[in-house]
Design a protein around this motif. Structure first.
Motif, short mmCIF file in Angstrom:
data_model
loop_
_atom_site.label_atom_id
_atom_site.label_comp_id
_atom_site.label_asym_id
_atom_site.label_seq_id
_atom_site.Cartn_x
_atom_site.Cartn_y
_atom_site.Cartn_z
N ALA A 48 1.08 -1.72 -0.01
CA ALA A 48 0.09 -0.07 0.04
C ALA A 48 0.82 1.66 -0.16
O ALA A 48 0.65 2.21 -0.35
N VAL A 51 2.20 1.35 -3.44
CA VAL A 51 1.50 1.58 -4.33
C VAL A 51 1.52 2.84 -4.60
O VAL A 51 1.09 3.70 -5.51
N ARG A 52 1.07 3.98 -3.02
CA ARG A 52 0.37 5.10 -3.40
C ARG A 52 1.89 5.98 -3.68
O ARG A 52 1.22 6.98 -4.04
N PHE A 119 -6.04 -0.36 -7.03
CA PHE A 119 -7.01 0.75 -5.97
C PHE A 119 -8.25 -0.22 -5.66
O PHE A 119 -8.62 -0.03 -4.49
N ARG A 121 -8.26 -3.10 -5.09
CA ARG A 121 -8.41 -4.30 -4.12
C ARG A 121 -8.36 -3.72 -2.60
O ARG A 121 -8.34 -4.99 -2.20
N ALA A 122 -8.53 -2.62 -2.83
CA ALA A 122 -8.11 -2.18 -1.46
C ALA A 122 -9.70 -2.72 -0.45
O ALA A 122 -10.75 -2.69 -1.06
N GLN A 123 -9.41 -2.59 0.84
CA GLN A 123 -10.34 -3.35 1.53
C GLN A 123 -10.44 -1.94 2.40
O GLN A 123 -10.30 -1.08 3.55
N ASN A 131 -13.79 6.22 -2.00
CA ASN A 131 -12.88 5.85 -1.78
C ASN A 131 -11.60 5.57 -2.92
O ASN A 131 -10.42 5.72 -2.77
N GLU A 135 -8.19 7.69 -3.86
CA GLU A 135 -7.36 6.26 -4.60
C GLU A 135 -6.30 7.42 -5.95
O GLU A 135 -5.37 7.57 -6.03
#
Lengths: 190, 375
Positions: A48, A51-52, A119, A121-123, A131, A135
């Motif tokens: 995270a 990638v961010r 993004f 795939r982000a929970q 969100n 992202e």
């Protein structure tokens, strides 16, 4: 003169170090299964942050790979004074910032963010659609503003620390953060 | 504060970085000013939304399968020695003296026994080479899987190939595209390569000064570490140390490059002044002028103007490379950024007292930003 800085293997530890979990201790002794367990537990957080900051999925995976290879190599020196997750996270930020610094000029010219579906795939705990928009907006910020926004507003670093790590003045770190927030507010309120 | 000033400081208000009085002044203003209140609402929403972002994002499932084969040997723990280098005792100050000395004696014994073992065990006469990509060559032999590099052999990669080199029994190196290397010597006390061009990422676990790489513009002497070395077609190079330390040497000139620092070398000039990964572009440019373009006085001025804490390693080297009149200015700037330890005097540094220089290096090495700080 400088050759006097000798270093050498240390003998095996006499007793377990306080603060180390069993899994970390086993991984320190070369147990790859234990290290894989640590990987599964922590890879999401490491990826995270990569990638961010990088806004590039394949490059972030490459650096995540570097982080875990470095963590494996350096694990014997981990003394357990902080939680393993903090140590690993710090290592990840170091690796990304060193890369960012080295590649800054080249990447500054590459504005297109290649694949934003990562993004998805982000929970997220908030509204998923909102969100993902946020992202995407973060990923499209200019590199320096994005890095500072991620470090300050997402990862909780202080301006002084960010400035020190990026070789900037504290004022520059603040100005870049405000710029990032302004750009994000504009995008999200369109 | 007037309306514009308050609007400018909403970020500081949101971050709680204003004084109590200022915080309360902004609060009052927000109750009566609609534009500011609207702006604050947007900022609040953004920050709340940011807090709701996921702490974890999963990478692709096959990532572990790429990492697992790369898990080579782990690095040994690095321990400080009771050498002259650490005479300030920084790392042992909290212990009483007998504990400190018995620890030092034990460490010395470990080093003596370990060092004897490392230098006395037999070393392989040829080094293993594994093909990673494309078709690297050893001499005129194309490698399809792997081969062996004997003393005098050249290992070459073209623009499409890469190779993994086993450095005797002390480490390994990944050789990048367009590289030319020759094994010069491999024996218990010295493993030496010549690299005329290319790129190499080396990881070595051995006593200092055992692994040496000669390039056309300087010799990299490993002091126990991992590093990346690039040498271009002209023979000019750059080294980046990722852990431990490297000494770059040429014609009696020495640059000490610690973790998180880089150093450039130029044919005819030797090693330049090392700088941190986080040194600014202005600083790097000024250093190149100082090291390789003879732009001394003006470039020193520029270096001192732009020096930050991260540039400690640069200023430490600079003390020893500038003329005496400029040394005082370097000292003053350095002392502002990193105050010298008590036993270090200005007069001693101006006459380049070796012990004082080492003590000062110890002082900032212990707190400088690098991966080592993690431990």
């Amino acid at each position: 003169m400088l050759a006097e800085r000798l270093t050498m293997n240390q003998p095996p530890a006499q007793k377990p170090i306080i603060g180390l979990t069993d899994t970390v201790a086993r991984a320190q002794q070369g147990d790859r299964k234990a290290f894989e367990h640590l990987y599964r537990e922590h890879v999401g957080r490491v990826y995270a942050v990569c990638v961010r900051i990088l806004a590039n999925g394949p490059k972030a995976e490459e650096l995540t790979q570097d982080v875990f290879v470095r963590a494996w190599q350096m694990l014997p020196s981990f003394r357990g004074e902080a939680a393993f997750s903090s140590w690993l996270h710090r290592l990840a930020v170091n690796v990304v910032l060193v890369h960012f610094r080295t590649e800054k000029r080249r990447e500054a010219r590459v504005t297109a963010v290649e694949d934003l579906t990562i993004f998805d795939r982000a929970q997220n705990s908030g509204s998923p659609g909102e969100n993902v928009d946020l992202e995407h907006a973060i990923a499209n910020l200019p590199p320096q503003a994005r890095t500072i926004f991620v470090l300050h507003d997402i990862e909780g670093y202080k301006h002084q620390e960010i400035a020190e790590q990026l070789g900037l003045a504290i004022g520059t770190s603040k100005a870049q953060l405000h710029r990032a927030r302004k750009l994000l507010m504009e995008v999200l309120n369109q | 504060m007037n309306h514009t000033e308050i609007l400018d400081r909403l970020n500081d208000y949101a971050d709680h970085s204003l004084s109590v009085e200022e915080q309360s002044e902004v609060e009052k203003h927000l109750q009566t000013c609609e534009p500011c209140s609207r702006e604050m609402q947007k900022l609040d929403n953004l920050l709340k939304q940011t807090q709701g972002l996921a702490g974890a994002i999963e990478p692709s499932r096959e990532l572990w399968s790429r990492i697992a084969p790369m898990l080579g040997p782990q690095e040994p723990k690095l321990i400080p020695l009771p050498s002259a280098f650490h005479r300030s005792g920084r790392w042992g100050f909290e212990y009483n003296s007998w504990v400190r000395y018995s620890t030092r004696i034990a460490a010395a014994l470990v080093v003596a026994v370990g060092g004897f073992w490392l230098v006395s065990r037999p070393s392989p006469r040829a080094w293993e080479v594994a093909r990673l990509e494309g078709t690297p060559t050893i001499g005129d032999q194309h490698l399809t899987l792997g081969g062996q590099l004997a003393v005098g052999d050249w290992l070459k990669t073209d623009s499409f190939s890469r190779a993994q080199l086993t450095i005797a029994d002390i480490g390994h190196a990944e050789i990048g595209p367009n590289s030319r290397l020759r094994l010069v010597a491999t024996r218990e006390t010295e493993h030496r390569l010549e690299m005329t061009q290319g790129q190499m990422s080396a990881w070595v676990s051995a006593p200092p000064r055992i692994f040496i790489v000669e390039t056309p513009s300087g010799t990299a002497v490993d002091l126990g570490c991992s590093y990346d070395l690039f040498v271009n077609e002209s023979g000019n190079g750059t080294i980046h140390v990722t852990s431990g330390e490297v000494s770059l040497e040429s014609d009696g000139k020495e640059s000490f490059v610690p973790t998180g620092a880089m150093c450039e070398t130029r044919r005819g000039f030797g090693p330049g002044t090392p700088y941190s990964d986080f040194s600014s572009e202005v600083m790097r440019k000024a250093l190149r002028q100082f090291d390789f373009e003879k732009g001394s006085a003006k470039s020193v001025e520029l270096i001192l103007q732009n020096a930050a804490n991260v540039d400690a390693i640069t200023l430490w080297h600079l003390l020893q490379r500038v003329d005496e009149p400029a040394r005082e200015s370097v000292y003053d700037r350095f002392a502002t950024l990193i105050p010298p330890p008590k036993q270090v005097t200005k007069e001693g540094i101006l006459r380049l007292d070796k012990n004082m220089l080492e003590d000062w290096l110890n002082e900032f090495a212990a707190r400088s930003f690098s991966l080592k700080r993690l431990f």
